[in-house]
Design a protein around this motif. Structure first.
Motif, PDB file in Angstrom:
ATOM      1  N   ASP A   2       0.888  -1.390  -0.071  1.00 31.15           N
ATOM      2  CA  ASP A   2       0.053  -0.070   0.029  1.00 31.15           C
ATOM      3  C   ASP A   2       0.833   1.333  -0.045  1.00 31.15           C
ATOM      4  OD1 ASP A   2      -2.393  -1.436   0.051  1.00 31.15           O
ATOM      5  OD2 ASP A   2      -2.677  -1.271   2.246  1.00 31.15           O
ATOM      6  N   GLY A   3       2.038   1.266   0.661  1.00 33.36           N
ATOM      7  CA  GLY A   3       2.947   2.384   0.675  1.00 33.36           C
ATOM      8  C   GLY A   3       3.624   2.717  -0.668  1.00 33.36           C
ATOM      9  N   LEU A   4       3.941   1.563  -1.223  1.00 33.61           N
ATOM     10  CA  LEU A   4       4.263   1.673  -2.602  1.00 33.61           C
ATOM     11  C   LEU A   4       3.297   2.182  -3.406  1.00 33.61           C
ATOM     12  CD1 LEU A   4       6.475  -1.757  -2.865  1.00 33.61           C
ATOM     13  CD2 LEU A   4       7.585   0.721  -3.177  1.00 33.61           C
ATOM     14  N   ASP A   5       2.122   1.778  -3.585  1.00 29.17           N
ATOM     15  CA  ASP A   5       1.010   2.147  -4.166  1.00 29.17           C
ATOM     16  C   ASP A   5       0.835   3.664  -4.121  1.00 29.17           C
ATOM     17  OD1 ASP A   5       0.817  -0.172  -5.149  1.00 29.17           O
ATOM     18  OD2 ASP A   5      -1.092  -0.818  -3.902  1.00 29.17           O
ATOM     19  N   CYS A   6       1.076   4.266  -2.691  1.00 26.07           N
ATOM     20  CA  CYS A   6       0.724   5.440  -2.714  1.00 26.07           C
ATOM     21  C   CYS A   6       1.985   6.225  -3.151  1.00 26.07           C
ATOM     22  CB  CYS A   6       0.900   5.702  -0.955  1.00 26.07           C
ATOM     23  SG  CYS A   6       0.797   7.471  -0.297  1.00 26.07           S
ATOM     24  N   LEU A   7       3.330   5.813  -3.318  1.00 34.41           N
ATOM     25  CA  LEU A   7       4.211   6.564  -3.659  1.00 34.41           C
ATOM     26  C   LEU A   7       4.182   6.601  -5.102  1.00 34.41           C
ATOM     27  CD1 LEU A   7       7.317   5.173  -1.558  1.00 34.41           C
ATOM     28  CD2 LEU A   7       6.235   7.645  -1.590  1.00 34.41           C
ATOM     29  N   ASP A   8       3.667   5.763  -5.880  1.00 30.09           N
ATOM     30  CA  ASP A   8       3.339   5.589  -7.292  1.00 30.09           C
ATOM     31  C   ASP A   8       2.474   6.589  -7.525  1.00 30.09           C
ATOM     32  OD1 ASP A   8       5.230   3.251  -7.749  1.00 30.09           O
ATOM     33  OD2 ASP A   8       3.815   1.830  -7.713  1.00 30.09           O
TER      34      ASP A   8
END
Length: 135
Positions: free
Chosen positions: A13-19
């Motif tokens: 979810d953190g990676l998705d947010c950064l993306d």
């Protein structure tokens, strides 16, 4: 951000947010990009994180070396981590010394840290605090 997501077991979810943030900004400077690395690591994408860190436009800078070296060392590639950090001494001497110690090169670590001892700086002002504000 990364520890909030990682600590809750939500690294993806953190990676998705950064993306999503990257898509809005259009670019990703190192300070922003480096938040991605521990999240990728938590998603078992360490090798991909290493490749992306090396390929990043700022990936060969002294400030990126620390993050890349940490990933390499966590992957068991301490010699590679040392090689990355050695390109940027004295800026990364302390972390380089830790990795040298990990390889049993204690004398090299001590010598490195002694080379880059910082001379104490004299304070700009040594007076007593007054009642007047400093502006």
């Amino acid at each position: 951000m990364r520890t909030l997501y990682t600590d809750q077991g939500r690294a993806q979810d953190g990676l998705d947010c950064l993306d999503a943030l990257k898509a809005r900004r259009g670019e990703e400077d190192w300070d922003f990009f480096r938040m991605r690395l521990p999240l990728m690591d938590a998603c078992h994408l360490r090798e991909e994180a290493i490749e992306q860190a090396r390929a990043h436009p700022e990936g060969r800078t002294r400030y990126a070396a620390w993050s890349l070296a940490e990933l390499l060392a966590d992957e068991g590639r301490t010699k590679e981590a040392i090689a990355v950090l050695e390109r940027h001494t004295p800026a990364n001497s302390a972390i380089l010394a830790w990795h040298l110690i990990d390889l049993g090169r204690v004398e090299d670590a001590v010598a490195l840290l002694r080379q880059h001892d910082v001379t104490p700086v004299e304070p700009l002002w040594a007076g007593a605090p007054g009642d007047e504000p400093p502006f």
